[in-house]
Structure formats: C-alpha cells, structure tokens
Write a protein that holds these residues in place. Structure first.
Motif, PDB file in Angstrom:
ATOM      1  N   PRO A   1     123.511  82.522  56.965  1.00  0.00           N
ATOM      2  CA  PRO A   1     123.286  82.491  55.518  1.00  0.00           C
ATOM      3  C   PRO A   1     122.178  83.463  55.108  1.00  0.00           C
ATOM      4  O   PRO A   1     121.218  83.675  55.861  1.00  0.00           O
ATOM      5  CB  PRO A   1     122.864  81.043  55.248  1.00  0.00           C
ATOM      6  N   LEU A   2     122.341  84.043  53.937  1.00  0.00           N
ATOM      7  CA  LEU A   2     121.346  84.979  53.404  1.00  0.00           C
ATOM      8  C   LEU A   2     120.127  84.166  52.973  1.00  0.00           C
ATOM      9  O   LEU A   2     120.149  83.478  51.950  1.00  0.00           O
ATOM     10  CB  LEU A   2     121.934  85.764  52.227  1.00  0.00           C
ATOM     11  N   GLU A   3     119.084  84.199  53.795  1.00  0.00           N
ATOM     12  CA  GLU A   3     117.871  83.429  53.527  1.00  0.00           C
ATOM     13  C   GLU A   3     116.692  84.069  54.248  1.00  0.00           C
ATOM     14  O   GLU A   3     116.870  84.961  55.080  1.00  0.00           O
ATOM     15  CB  GLU A   3     118.046  81.971  53.969  1.00  0.00           C
ATOM     16  N   LYS A   4     115.495  83.606  53.927  1.00  0.00           N
ATOM     17  CA  LYS A   4     114.287  84.166  54.537  1.00  0.00           C
ATOM     18  C   LYS A   4     114.321  83.941  56.042  1.00  0.00           C
ATOM     19  O   LYS A   4     114.599  82.842  56.521  1.00  0.00           O
ATOM     20  CB  LYS A   4     113.031  83.547  53.933  1.00  0.00           C
ATOM     21  N   GLN A   5     114.004  85.010  56.779  1.00  0.00           N
ATOM     22  CA  GLN A   5     114.018  84.965  58.236  1.00  0.00           C
ATOM     23  C   GLN A   5     112.588  85.015  58.778  1.00  0.00           C
ATOM     24  O   GLN A   5     111.642  85.264  58.035  1.00  0.00           O
ATOM     25  CB  GLN A   5     114.844  86.136  58.787  1.00  0.00           C
ATOM     26  N   VAL A   6     112.448  84.820  60.077  1.00  0.00           N
ATOM     27  CA  VAL A   6     111.119  84.751  60.697  1.00  0.00           C
ATOM     28  C   VAL A   6     110.326  86.041  60.529  1.00  0.00           C
ATOM     29  O   VAL A   6     109.099  86.002  60.543  1.00  0.00           O
ATOM     30  CB  VAL A   6     111.206  84.366  62.189  1.00  0.00           C
ATOM     31  N   TRP A   7     110.986  87.170  60.356  1.00  0.00           N
ATOM     32  CA  TRP A   7     110.260  88.432  60.180  1.00  0.00           C
ATOM     33  C   TRP A   7     109.834  88.664  58.733  1.00  0.00           C
ATOM     34  O   TRP A   7     109.228  89.664  58.412  1.00  0.00           O
ATOM     35  CB  TRP A   7     111.073  89.615  60.712  1.00  0.00           C
TER      36      TRP A   7
END
Length: 138
Positions: free
Chosen positions: A110-116
């Motif tokens: 899903p298009l969402e905030k990632q760890v980077w």
C-alpha cells in the motif's frame, strides 16, 4: 538532450490496450505503429504493435511492443514481472497515478509512509506490469 532510459514493456498481444490505458492514467501523446505499418510481410503479426510510445504530460516516456509469434531461437514470451516501472519524486500527482494504475490490478505494498521516511507503494497492474511509486518526504 543527452542519454535517457525509458522502459519498453513487452506485451502478449494487448500492447495497444495497455498503452491506451496508460494514456488515460498519465495523459499525453500516444503513437502506435503495427507490424503492418512498418511493412512486415508476416500477416500473422500484422495487427500486433511493433512500436508504441507514450510521451506523458508529466514528461515520462513509456514504450511498448507486442511479442512476435514464436520463432526458432526466440525466447518464449514472459510477462513483465522481471521489470518494474519506477515513478519517483515529490509530485502529488504520483498518488493519483498509483490509484489509477491499481484499478483492476493488485496492490502489493500500500502507498504509505515507509521506514526511510518517504511515502511508497507497489502494485501489479491489470496487464501484469509491476510499478513502484516513491513520493519523497518534503
């Protein structure tokens, strides 16, 4: 202009439909030429796309062609899962592209905030093409 890399996606007879779909998603200018348009004497491949080019409103260029009929020494057709088209930047339009491309396809991340710190996602569209989207954190 220098050099640039543009994906050229191989399809199994539905390149025209795929490129028309991508035109709906991205807008721009689509040019399609069949094997017959390029003078191919092979009537079996005459209606297949020999070269399609979509120059999008955002400045992307996507190219495509239909895999030819099986010929000795030519590898068998393989869907586009060995290549992913990557769209990246800080443009909010990327969210809309992701949503439109996922219609009839499968979202694999899903298009969402990632760890980077960026917003990113991936999907396989209804034509079997893998896409990755990364929206840079401002």
């Amino acid at each position: 202009m220098g050099s640039q890399a543009n994906p050229c996606i191989v399809f199994n007879g539905d390149a025209r439909q795929a490129m028309e779909f991508y035109l709906e998603v991205f807008g721009g200018d689509l040019q399609v030429g069949t094997a017959a348009d390029f003078g191919s004497p092979d009537s079996a491949d005459g209606d297949k796309v020999m070269h399609a080019r979509l120059d999008t409103a955002a400045g992307y260029t996507l190219m495509a062609w239909d895999f030819p009929e099986a010929r000795p020494g030519h590898p068998a057709y393989r869907p586009g899962n060995n290549v992913a088209v990557f769209l990246g930047g800080d443009d909010a339009e990327l969210r809309g592209y992701f949503e439109k491309l996922s219609a009839g396809g499968v979202v694999t991340l899903p298009l969402e905030k990632q760890v980077w710190g960026d917003e990113a996602g991936s999907l396989v569209d209804r034509f079997g093409i893998s896409w990755m989207v990364n929206i840079t954190n401002q």
